[in-house]
Scaffold this motif. Structure first.
Motif, short mmCIF file in Angstrom:
data_model
loop_
_atom_site.label_atom_id
_atom_site.label_comp_id
_atom_site.label_asym_id
_atom_site.label_seq_id
_atom_site.Cartn_x
_atom_site.Cartn_y
_atom_site.Cartn_z
N ALA A 11 -2.36 5.30 -15.45
CA ALA A 11 -3.53 4.43 -15.44
C ALA A 11 -3.19 3.06 -14.87
O ALA A 11 -3.98 2.46 -14.13
CB ALA A 11 -4.10 4.31 -16.85
N ALA A 12 -2.01 2.55 -15.22
CA ALA A 12 -1.59 1.25 -14.67
C ALA A 12 -1.42 1.32 -13.15
O ALA A 12 -1.78 0.39 -12.43
CB ALA A 12 -0.29 0.81 -15.33
N ARG A 13 -0.90 2.44 -12.64
CA ARG A 13 -0.75 2.59 -11.19
C ARG A 13 -2.11 2.71 -10.50
O ARG A 13 -2.30 2.20 -9.39
CB ARG A 13 0.11 3.82 -10.88
CG ARG A 13 1.60 3.55 -11.03
CD ARG A 13 2.43 4.83 -10.92
NE ARG A 13 2.13 5.63 -9.76
CZ ARG A 13 2.61 5.40 -8.53
NH1 ARG A 13 3.39 4.35 -8.31
NH2 ARG A 13 2.32 6.21 -7.53
N LEU A 14 -3.05 3.38 -11.14
CA LEU A 14 -4.40 3.47 -10.57
C LEU A 14 -5.07 2.10 -10.56
O LEU A 14 -5.77 1.74 -9.60
CB LEU A 14 -5.24 4.47 -11.36
CG LEU A 14 -4.76 5.93 -11.33
CD1 LEU A 14 -5.64 6.80 -12.19
CD2 LEU A 14 -4.73 6.46 -9.90
N LEU A 15 -4.87 1.33 -11.63
CA LEU A 15 -5.47 -0.01 -11.68
C LEU A 15 -4.90 -0.92 -10.60
O LEU A 15 -5.60 -1.82 -10.12
CB LEU A 15 -5.23 -0.64 -13.06
CG LEU A 15 -6.19 -0.22 -14.16
CD1 LEU A 15 -5.76 -0.84 -15.48
CD2 LEU A 15 -7.62 -0.64 -13.83
N ALA A 16 -3.64 -0.71 -10.23
CA ALA A 16 -3.05 -1.54 -9.17
C ALA A 16 -3.84 -1.40 -7.87
O ALA A 16 -3.90 -2.34 -7.06
CB ALA A 16 -1.59 -1.15 -8.94
N VAL A 17 -4.46 -0.23 -7.66
CA VAL A 17 -5.31 -0.03 -6.48
C VAL A 17 -6.72 -0.52 -6.75
O VAL A 17 -7.33 -1.21 -5.93
CB VAL A 17 -5.33 1.46 -6.08
CG1 VAL A 17 -6.22 1.67 -4.85
CG2 VAL A 17 -3.92 1.96 -5.80
N LEU A 18 -7.27 -0.17 -7.92
CA LEU A 18 -8.65 -0.53 -8.23
C LEU A 18 -8.85 -2.03 -8.37
O LEU A 18 -9.98 -2.52 -8.24
CB LEU A 18 -9.08 0.17 -9.52
CG LEU A 18 -9.12 1.70 -9.47
CD1 LEU A 18 -9.41 2.29 -10.85
CD2 LEU A 18 -10.16 2.18 -8.46
N ASP A 19 -7.77 -2.77 -8.62
CA ASP A 19 -7.88 -4.22 -8.75
C ASP A 19 -7.93 -4.94 -7.41
O ASP A 19 -8.24 -6.13 -7.35
CB ASP A 19 -6.70 -4.77 -9.57
CG ASP A 19 -6.85 -4.49 -11.06
OD1 ASP A 19 -7.97 -4.16 -11.48
OD2 ASP A 19 -5.85 -4.60 -11.79
N VAL A 20 -7.60 -4.24 -6.34
CA VAL A 20 -7.65 -4.87 -5.01
C VAL A 20 -9.12 -5.08 -4.63
O VAL A 20 -9.91 -4.14 -4.67
CB VAL A 20 -6.95 -3.99 -3.96
CG1 VAL A 20 -7.06 -4.63 -2.57
CG2 VAL A 20 -5.50 -3.79 -4.34
N PRO A 21 -9.51 -6.31 -4.30
CA PRO A 21 -10.93 -6.56 -3.99
C PRO A 21 -11.39 -5.80 -2.76
O PRO A 21 -10.65 -5.67 -1.78
CB PRO A 21 -10.99 -8.07 -3.79
CG PRO A 21 -9.60 -8.48 -3.45
CD PRO A 21 -8.70 -7.52 -4.17
N THR A 22 -12.62 -5.31 -2.81
CA THR A 22 -13.20 -4.59 -1.69
C THR A 22 -14.09 -5.53 -0.88
O THR A 22 -14.36 -6.66 -1.28
CB THR A 22 -14.04 -3.41 -2.19
OG1 THR A 22 -15.08 -3.90 -3.06
CG2 THR A 22 -13.18 -2.41 -2.94
N ARG A 23 -14.52 -5.02 0.26
CA ARG A 23 -15.44 -5.80 1.07
C ARG A 23 -16.76 -5.97 0.33
O ARG A 23 -17.31 -5.01 -0.19
CB ARG A 23 -15.70 -5.09 2.40
CG ARG A 23 -14.55 -5.15 3.37
CD ARG A 23 -14.85 -4.34 4.60
NE ARG A 23 -14.86 -2.91 4.27
CZ ARG A 23 -15.12 -1.95 5.16
NH1 ARG A 23 -15.40 -2.26 6.39
NH2 ARG A 23 -15.09 -0.69 4.80
N ALA A 24 -17.22 -7.20 0.29
CA ALA A 24 -18.48 -7.48 -0.39
C ALA A 24 -19.62 -7.39 0.62
O ALA A 24 -19.92 -8.34 1.34
CB ALA A 24 -18.45 -8.88 -1.02
N GLY A 25 -20.21 -6.21 0.73
CA GLY A 25 -21.32 -6.02 1.66
C GLY A 25 -22.57 -6.72 1.18
O GLY A 25 -22.81 -6.88 -0.01
N GLY A 26 -23.36 -7.18 2.14
CA GLY A 26 -24.61 -7.85 1.80
C GLY A 26 -25.74 -6.86 1.63
O GLY A 26 -25.54 -5.65 1.62
#
Length: 564
Positions: A303-318
């Motif tokens: 779960a910690a390894r998955l969070l390391a990816v999920l915590d990376v911010p994504t593009r904020a589309g309008g």
């Protein structure tokens, strides 16, 4: 809700299939009750047999045994459904997040490492719900067995409880020893997968360079550390298993000796002695489930390894829809920095008129591909903004960008079940090009001759189509042309074709696409000469922006094409 973020992710994963999880909890309770009642039923059956009584106790024993078997069967089914649901949810979430990342954020994770997280880590974390139910059930059964021993004879419970501090210390020591080894093992597994995938991709280069042995050494370099982490896990597991294996017989001997003294003194019957033996075994259930603590540690590390990816911010589309217009592009003070802070683009101001073709040229590393990615909306600039027909790209809906900007790349990835699907990839079902439009795009991209040689033409499975680098580029260009987007961005998309084919493709891009705005990254003089305007980049800055013949008088510009 748990305080630890990894534990919160595991909690949400466990709740993905609430119906099956509740069913698993229900059958686990039924199984626990049946398991706790069974020794007592066996005791009454033994006492009844010794006293030549009725057979009701024997029948109750049979019913409880059948109920226990049925609960185990239903529980296995519920566990499978819960684990599959949790794993699928994590993989979908991780995949969506990866697809939404900016281009530069993808470089944080090697492809092989991402495969490891999507496959192994998601599966480890996805099974946490059934695992926790199993551990909780084992604890309930153990506590119930202690209560049952106390009801038989309080001395039995006292003797048994003497072993509890030893058991708790054993479990705590196991978790502490295992956590670091599990985290290191999963991290090194991901690194090994990443190295292996890189080697598989470059196998021809490795063989041609005669570097097979050296590459094997590079791929397997994490193996000693991986082996050490694995040995650490198994050492902890082995210590737990053999200590638990010694603890159970020792406790059984102590409790049964006490029970035998109870029988001899008349406090207990022979059936009670049999029940005490059963309850001692049930009381040690939590200890026997000690290896499940290793699985829990692996799930938390995953779960910690998955969070390391999920915590990376994504593009904020309008949320703005596509504006009216013909594809006018404006860059205002656009700057982009690399991973180490080095400037890739510096204060670029640029206006691309609607319907114009702009060739982007420059030496390697001058920022051409970075600018193409910024124009295509694949990369958010660190400073400045990009306007498409007067609207910032960041304000447009991300799901509508495909209809506005189409891209072709130097090394395209062709996705789709058939050739037709690969060319139409990315188009909605409602806006999928007609077969005639697909053939027209293939002809413009000079790939129709390749399709004509295929046994089933456009319906040929894509994985059965052998392609050279140039043919793959032409397929990628056909895919971009088929979308009929307002803006066409070609990032060195004709670099692998021969000169004659490149001339025909350039003619198609310049003459066969009326009204489209085209931004073409190129190294070829002929393509730059045919463009309306040439953007000359040097070290991430605009060195010149004018028609080709106006720039040709500059020696440095000619040197970009290796012309003195």
């Amino acid at each position: 809700m748990p305080a630890n973020r990894a534990d919160r992710l595991l909690w949400r994963t466990a709740c993905r299939s609430p119906g099956w999880l509740v069913s698993l909890g229900g059958v686990s309770v039924v199984g626990a009750v049946a398991a706790l009642l069974l020794p007592d039923a066996v005791a009454r059956a033994v006492d009844a047999a010794l006293a030549v009584g009725d057979a009701a106790a024997a029948w109750s024993t049979l019913v409880l045994a059948v109920l226990l078997v049925a609960a185990d069967g239903v529980g296995e089914l519920a566990q499978a459904h819960c684990a599959a649901s949790g794993t699928a949810w994590l993989r979908r979430r991780l995949t969506r997040h990866l697809m939404a990342l900016e281009m530069r954020e993808h470089r944080r994770f090697a492809p092989g490492d991402m495969v490891s997280r999507l496959s192994g880590d998601a599966a480890e974390a996805g099974g946490v719900g059934p695992l926790c139910v199993q551990l909780l059930t084992a604890l309930v059964v153990s506590l119930g067995a202690v209560v049952a021993l106390a009801l038989l004879d309080w001395w039995l419970a006292v003797v048994f409880l003497v072993s509890v501090p030893v058991a708790l210390r054993l479990a705590g020591t196991h978790l502490r020893r295992t956590n670091d080894d599990v985290a290191a093992y999963q991290r090194l597994s991901g690194e090994l997968s990443a190295r292996l995938l890189d080697a598989v991709r470059g196998v021809r280069t490795i063989e041609a360079a005669g570097a097979v042995e050296r590459e094997v050494g590079r791929v397997l370099r994490p193996l000693p550390a991986l082996a050490e982490a694995g040995r650490g896990m198994w050492r902890s597991q082995a210590v737990l298993v053999w200590r638990a294996g010694l603890l159970l017989p020792a406790v059984e001997v102590a409790v049964l000796t006490t029970a035998g003294m109870g029988v001899s003194s008349g406090r207990m019957s022979v059936g009670d002695l049999v029940a005490a033996a059963g309850y001692v075994a049930l009381g040690m259930t939590a200890i026997r489930y000690g290896p499940h603590l290793t699985r829990l540690a692996r799930a938390r590390a995953a779960a910690a390894r998955l969070l390391a990816v999920l915590d990376v911010p994504t593009r904020a589309g309008g949320g703005r829809p596509a504006p009216p217009g013909a594809g006018r592009i404006v860059l205002c003070g656009v700057s982009v920095h690399g991973e180490r802070g080095e400037p890739l683009l510096s204060s670029v101001d640029l206006v691309v008129p609607e319907g114009a073709m702009v060739a982007v040229v420059g030496r390697s590393g001058s920022g051409k591909s970075t600018l193409a990615a910024v124009v295509a909306g694949l990369l958010e600039p660190d400073r400045g903004q990009v306007l498409l027909d007067g609207v910032p790209l960041r304000d447009l809906r991300s799901d509508g960008m495909g209809a506005l900007v189409a891209c072709a790349f130097e090394r395209p990835t062709l996705l789709g079940a058939t050739v037709a699907d690969a060319i139409a990839y990315g188009c909605d079902v409602s806006s999928r090009p007609s077969p005639e439009a697909l053939r027209s795009a293939a002809a413009a991209a000079q790939v129709d001759d390749v399709i004509a040689r295929l046994p089933r033409g456009m319906d040929t499975p894509m994985d059965a189509v052998p392609l050279s680098g140039g043919e793959a580029q032409r397929f990628g260009l056909a895919r971009a042309l088929a979308r009929e987007a307002r803006v066409l961005v070609l990032d060195d998309a004709m670099s692998s074709v021969d000169a004659a084919t490149e001339a025909r493709l350039t003619h198609a891009v310049t003459s066969s696409l009326p009204g489209r705005t085209r931004v073409v990254v190129t190294h070829r003089l002929t393509t730059a000469a045919r463009a309306d305007l040439v953007l000359w980049l040097d070290g991430g800055r605009v060195r010149g922006y004018a028609p080709h013949h106006d720039l040709w008088c500059e020696p440095d510009y000619r040197s970009v094409f290796a012309v003195p």
